[in-house]
Design a protein around this motif. Structure first.
Motif, PDB file in Angstrom:
ATOM      1  N   THR A   9       9.996 -11.606   2.050  1.00 56.32           N
ATOM      2  CA  THR A   9       8.717 -11.553   1.343  1.00 56.32           C
ATOM      3  C   THR A   9       7.903 -10.347   1.775  1.00 56.32           C
ATOM      4  N   PHE A  12       1.771 -10.130   0.785  1.00 56.63           N
ATOM      5  CA  PHE A  12       1.074 -11.007  -0.153  1.00 56.63           C
ATOM      6  C   PHE A  12       1.834 -12.326  -0.332  1.00 56.63           C
ATOM      7  N   GLU A  13       3.148 -12.232  -0.532  1.00 55.43           N
ATOM      8  CA  GLU A  13       3.965 -13.431  -0.695  1.00 55.43           C
ATOM      9  C   GLU A  13       3.986 -14.268   0.581  1.00 55.43           C
ATOM     10  N   LYS A  15       1.644 -14.543   2.761  1.00 56.26           N
ATOM     11  CA  LYS A  15       0.356 -15.233   2.878  1.00 56.26           C
ATOM     12  C   LYS A  15       0.397 -16.578   2.143  1.00 56.26           C
ATOM     13  N   TYR A  16       0.900 -16.562   0.907  1.00 54.22           N
ATOM     14  CA  TYR A  16       0.921 -17.790   0.119  1.00 54.22           C
ATOM     15  C   TYR A  16       2.032 -18.739   0.547  1.00 54.22           C
ATOM     16  N   LEU A  17       3.113 -18.218   1.061  1.00 55.16           N
ATOM     17  CA  LEU A  17       4.154 -19.072   1.618  1.00 55.16           C
ATOM     18  C   LEU A  17       3.598 -19.825   2.829  1.00 55.16           C
ATOM     19  N   THR A  18       2.854 -19.111   3.671  1.00 48.65           N
ATOM     20  CA  THR A  18       2.223 -19.737   4.831  1.00 48.65           C
ATOM     21  C   THR A  18       1.224 -20.808   4.398  1.00 48.65           C
ATOM     22  N   LYS A  19       0.417 -20.517   3.392  1.00 51.14           N
ATOM     23  CA  LYS A  19      -0.551 -21.499   2.894  1.00 51.14           C
ATOM     24  C   LYS A  19       0.157 -22.753   2.364  1.00 51.14           C
ATOM     25  N   LEU A  20       1.255 -22.550   1.652  1.00 49.89           N
ATOM     26  CA  LEU A  20       2.008 -23.701   1.151  1.00 49.89           C
ATOM     27  C   LEU A  20       2.560 -24.550   2.289  1.00 49.89           C
ATOM     28  N   ASP A  24      -2.449 -25.659   2.914  1.00 49.26           N
ATOM     29  CA  ASP A  24      -3.780 -25.085   2.717  1.00 49.26           C
ATOM     30  C   ASP A  24      -3.865 -24.337   1.393  1.00 49.26           C
ATOM     31  N   GLN A  25      -3.121 -24.792   0.403  1.00 49.52           N
ATOM     32  CA  GLN A  25      -3.097 -24.078  -0.871  1.00 49.52           C
ATOM     33  C   GLN A  25      -4.329 -24.349  -1.716  1.00 49.52           C
ATOM     34  N   ARG A  26      -4.855 -25.561  -1.664  1.00 50.37           N
ATOM     35  CA  ARG A  26      -5.991 -25.923  -2.512  1.00 50.37           C
ATOM     36  C   ARG A  26      -7.193 -26.284  -1.665  1.00 50.37           C
TER      37      ARG A  26
END
Length: 134
Positions: A9, A12-13, A15-20, A24-26
């Protein structure tokens, strides 16, 4: 496998993989996990815990109420914020009326911020209907 996923990744990718992975996505997801923990720890219904948390706007206060089996004491208080709720889509006013009791107001939402103002002539919240604006 996780290390390999991160190697493939960009920043940017990642960051969102970590959030998922961290849940912590929503907005509000972590708080929902705390509410679920309160439900399990004190063996209370999730719907009662979530309602108390929404009304008090404070999961700590909700945990204390759950501990003492007093979730029904949770109320909206003037000058204390109420936790925002996610909107639910409705087909029409009749669809809303099936799930609401008493007077309610409907407003189309296209984009923006939801806000709610509660007023009380007697100084105690709950004597007049909530009005919502966006």
């Amino acid at each position: 496998m996780l290390a390999e996923a991160f190697r493939r990744t960009d920043a940017f990718e990642a960051k969102y993989l970590t959030k998922l992975l961290a849940g912590d996505q929503r907005i509000g997801l972590r708080e929902r996990l705390v509410e679920d923990s309160i439900t399990r720890a004190f063996e209370r219904p999730l719907i009662s815990v979530a309602r108390a948390s929404m009304l008090t706007g404070d999961v700590g206060e909700t945990a204390v109420l759950a501990r003492h089996n007093e979730l029904e004491r949770a109320t909206v208080r003037l000058f204390h914020p109420v936790k925002f709720m996610l909107a639910s889509a409705a087909l029409d006013a009749a669809d809303v009326a099936r799930t609401m009791s008493g007077e309610f107001f409907i407003e189309d939402e296209y984009d923006g911020i939801r806000a709610q103002a509660r007023t009380s002539a007697a100084g105690a919240c709950g004597s007049s209907p909530a009005r919502s604006t966006r």
